[in-house]
Design a protein around this motif. Structure first.
Motif, PDB file in Angstrom:
ATOM      1  N   SER A   1      58.477  98.422  73.506  1.00 54.62           N
ATOM      2  CA  SER A   1      58.459  97.930  74.878  1.00 54.62           C
ATOM      3  C   SER A   1      57.439  96.809  75.041  1.00 54.62           C
ATOM      4  O   SER A   1      57.705  95.792  75.692  1.00 54.62           O
ATOM      5  N   GLU A   2      56.291  96.996  74.399  1.00 51.80           N
ATOM      6  CA  GLU A   2      55.270  95.939  74.442  1.00 51.80           C
ATOM      7  C   GLU A   2      55.759  94.695  73.719  1.00 51.80           C
ATOM      8  O   GLU A   2      55.601  93.571  74.199  1.00 51.80           O
ATOM      9  N   ARG A   3      56.375  94.910  72.575  1.00 50.46           N
ATOM     10  CA  ARG A   3      56.886  93.790  71.804  1.00 50.46           C
ATOM     11  C   ARG A   3      57.927  93.012  72.601  1.00 50.46           C
ATOM     12  O   ARG A   3      57.978  91.787  72.559  1.00 50.46           O
ATOM     13  N   LEU A   4      58.733  93.740  73.326  1.00 51.09           N
ATOM     14  CA  LEU A   4      59.735  93.083  74.166  1.00 51.09           C
ATOM     15  C   LEU A   4      59.067  92.132  75.148  1.00 51.09           C
ATOM     16  O   LEU A   4      59.471  90.984  75.298  1.00 51.09           O
TER      17      LEU A   4
ATOM     18  N   LEU B   1      78.298  80.866  69.537  1.00 49.67           N
ATOM     19  CA  LEU B   1      77.406  80.048  68.733  1.00 49.67           C
ATOM     20  C   LEU B   1      76.808  80.883  67.615  1.00 49.67           C
ATOM     21  O   LEU B   1      76.670  82.103  67.748  1.00 49.67           O
ATOM     22  N   THR B   2      76.470  80.215  66.528  1.00 50.08           N
ATOM     23  CA  THR B   2      75.740  80.936  65.485  1.00 50.08           C
ATOM     24  C   THR B   2      74.413  81.380  66.051  1.00 50.08           C
ATOM     25  O   THR B   2      73.758  80.630  66.771  1.00 50.08           O
ATOM     26  N   LEU B   3      74.028  82.557  65.728  1.00 57.25           N
ATOM     27  CA  LEU B   3      72.732  83.076  66.163  1.00 57.25           C
ATOM     28  C   LEU B   3      71.626  82.224  65.589  1.00 57.25           C
ATOM     29  O   LEU B   3      71.684  81.820  64.433  1.00 57.25           O
ATOM     30  N   ILE B   4      70.638  81.943  66.375  1.00 63.46           N
ATOM     31  CA  ILE B   4      69.471  81.243  65.872  1.00 63.46           C
ATOM     32  C   ILE B   4      68.501  82.293  65.325  1.00 63.46           C
ATOM     33  O   ILE B   4      68.144  83.243  66.032  1.00 63.46           O
ATOM     34  N   LYS B   5      68.131  82.091  64.083  1.00 67.10           N
ATOM     35  CA  LYS B   5      67.291  83.082  63.401  1.00 67.10           C
ATOM     36  C   LYS B   5      65.986  83.290  64.147  1.00 67.10           C
ATOM     37  O   LYS B   5      65.243  82.348  64.382  1.00 67.10           O
ATOM     38  N   GLY B   6      65.715  84.509  64.487  1.00 70.98           N
ATOM     39  CA  GLY B   6      64.464  84.812  65.157  1.00 70.98           C
ATOM     40  C   GLY B   6      64.659  85.179  66.619  1.00 70.98           C
ATOM     41  O   GLY B   6      63.720  85.595  67.286  1.00 70.98           O
ATOM     42  N   THR B   7      65.893  85.031  67.091  1.00 70.69           N
ATOM     43  CA  THR B   7      66.142  85.346  68.499  1.00 70.69           C
ATOM     44  C   THR B   7      66.839  86.692  68.679  1.00 70.69           C
ATOM     45  O   THR B   7      67.037  87.137  69.803  1.00 70.69           O
ATOM     46  N   LEU B   8      67.169  87.302  67.546  1.00 73.10           N
ATOM     47  CA  LEU B   8      67.973  88.526  67.637  1.00 73.10           C
ATOM     48  C   LEU B   8      67.161  89.723  68.124  1.00 73.10           C
ATOM     49  O   LEU B   8      67.622  90.503  68.955  1.00 73.10           O
ATOM     50  N   ASP B   9      65.954  89.844  67.615  1.00 76.96           N
ATOM     51  CA  ASP B   9      65.141  91.011  67.940  1.00 76.96           C
ATOM     52  C   ASP B   9      64.949  91.190  69.439  1.00 76.96           C
ATOM     53  O   ASP B   9      65.110  92.286  69.977  1.00 76.96           O
ATOM     54  N   VAL B  10      64.621  90.112  70.099  1.00 79.11           N
ATOM     55  CA  VAL B  10      64.352  90.238  71.534  1.00 79.11           C
ATOM     56  C   VAL B  10      65.630  90.598  72.289  1.00 79.11           C
ATOM     57  O   VAL B  10      65.578  91.322  73.289  1.00 79.11           O
ATOM     58  N   LEU B  11      66.760  90.139  71.787  1.00 81.54           N
ATOM     59  CA  LEU B  11      68.032  90.495  72.426  1.00 81.54           C
ATOM     60  C   LEU B  11      68.279  91.992  72.311  1.00 81.54           C
ATOM     61  O   LEU B  11      68.668  92.656  73.285  1.00 81.54           O
ATOM     62  N   ILE B  12      68.049  92.497  71.118  1.00 84.50           N
ATOM     63  CA  ILE B  12      68.264  93.928  70.900  1.00 84.50           C
ATOM     64  C   ILE B  12      67.276  94.753  71.716  1.00 84.50           C
ATOM     65  O   ILE B  12      67.653  95.712  72.397  1.00 84.50           O
ATOM     66  N   LEU B  13      66.025  94.377  71.645  1.00 85.75           N
ATOM     67  CA  LEU B  13      65.008  95.119  72.381  1.00 85.75           C
ATOM     68  C   LEU B  13      65.326  95.125  73.876  1.00 85.75           C
ATOM     69  O   LEU B  13      65.184  96.147  74.555  1.00 85.75           O
TER      70      LEU B  13
END
Lengths: 114, 114
Positions: free
Chosen positions: B86-89, B6-18
């Motif tokens: 880590s907190e942001r995650l 699926l196309t990535l939904i904008k705004g969900t990438l950061d948490v995946l990476i973290l």
DNA sequence: TCCCATCCCTTGTATTCCAAGGGATCATAT
DNA sequence: ATATGATCCCTTGGAATACAAGGGATGGGA
């Protein structure tokens, strides 16, 4: 902590709007209010976001608009789901389910990177 | 039907990476591969999306990078979660849970608009 | 009368994903 | 030896879309 509305995630708005219209024709303000209420005040679709989105959906032939009157005798524009819009709603609901599952798999993963 | 990523939904990438980095330092390619595998091939983070995102997170002080060597004796850049990262995650995982709940409430709503 | 909720909308601005590249290294197969 | 595919790092340009911050009109209730 966590009481305010969350920022809308880009790409999730259309399915919310389409869903709200599957109940029947609604005017914009009612769309916004319904989403806010049903989501438990978590999703707040600002009018500056809502109307461009409705016009976008209209250009794409997923909704059609018509001026009419509200119960309270006000001039309102009713937005209604088209056939294509109804199909799109189904597709997007399915996409959301897949996406959400995938996110949960990643966030709940127990499998370490190799 | 529904086999491709699926196309990535904008705004969900950061948490995946973290999230991927919470296992310990990883290089970019491994981040991308892990997300793809664990998501069941549903989420595919292209490199042209990944690296700008990693640099963005680095600028924000959420990850820190360091050149090193891989197991296979290749020069790689290891990305590591900072304390702030880590907190942001944690925050973003919670946000996602709230968001996802809200979406499900709307898409599964039985309450008609008033 | 004044204000709040209801209703419609537009114009920047910023973010961030995608497409489409470029370049280098290493193991394996031919 | 050489070709191929997987592994690794990156950039630029364009498109999409949410947010901020407005403007304007109406109707009912305090």
């Amino acid at each position: 902590m966590g009481k305010d509305a969350l920022t809308l995630i880009k790409g999730t708005l259309d399915v919310l709007i389409l869903k709200s219209l599957h109940w029947g024709p609604l005017h914009g303000y009612a769309v916004s209010r319904w989403i806010r209420q049903v989501s438990g005040e978590v999703l707040d679709v600002q009018e500056g976001v809502l109307y461009p989105a409705l016009h976008r959906l209209e250009r794409q032939g997923l909704v059609q608009a018509e001026w009419g009157m509200s119960d309270t005798n006000r001039k309102v524009k009713h937005y209604e789901l088209t056939e294509a819009g109804s199909e799109r709603l189904g597709d997007q609901e399915q996409d959301w389910a897949r996406y959400s599952d995938a996110m949960d798999k990643v966030l709940g993963a127990t499998q370490q990177p190799s």
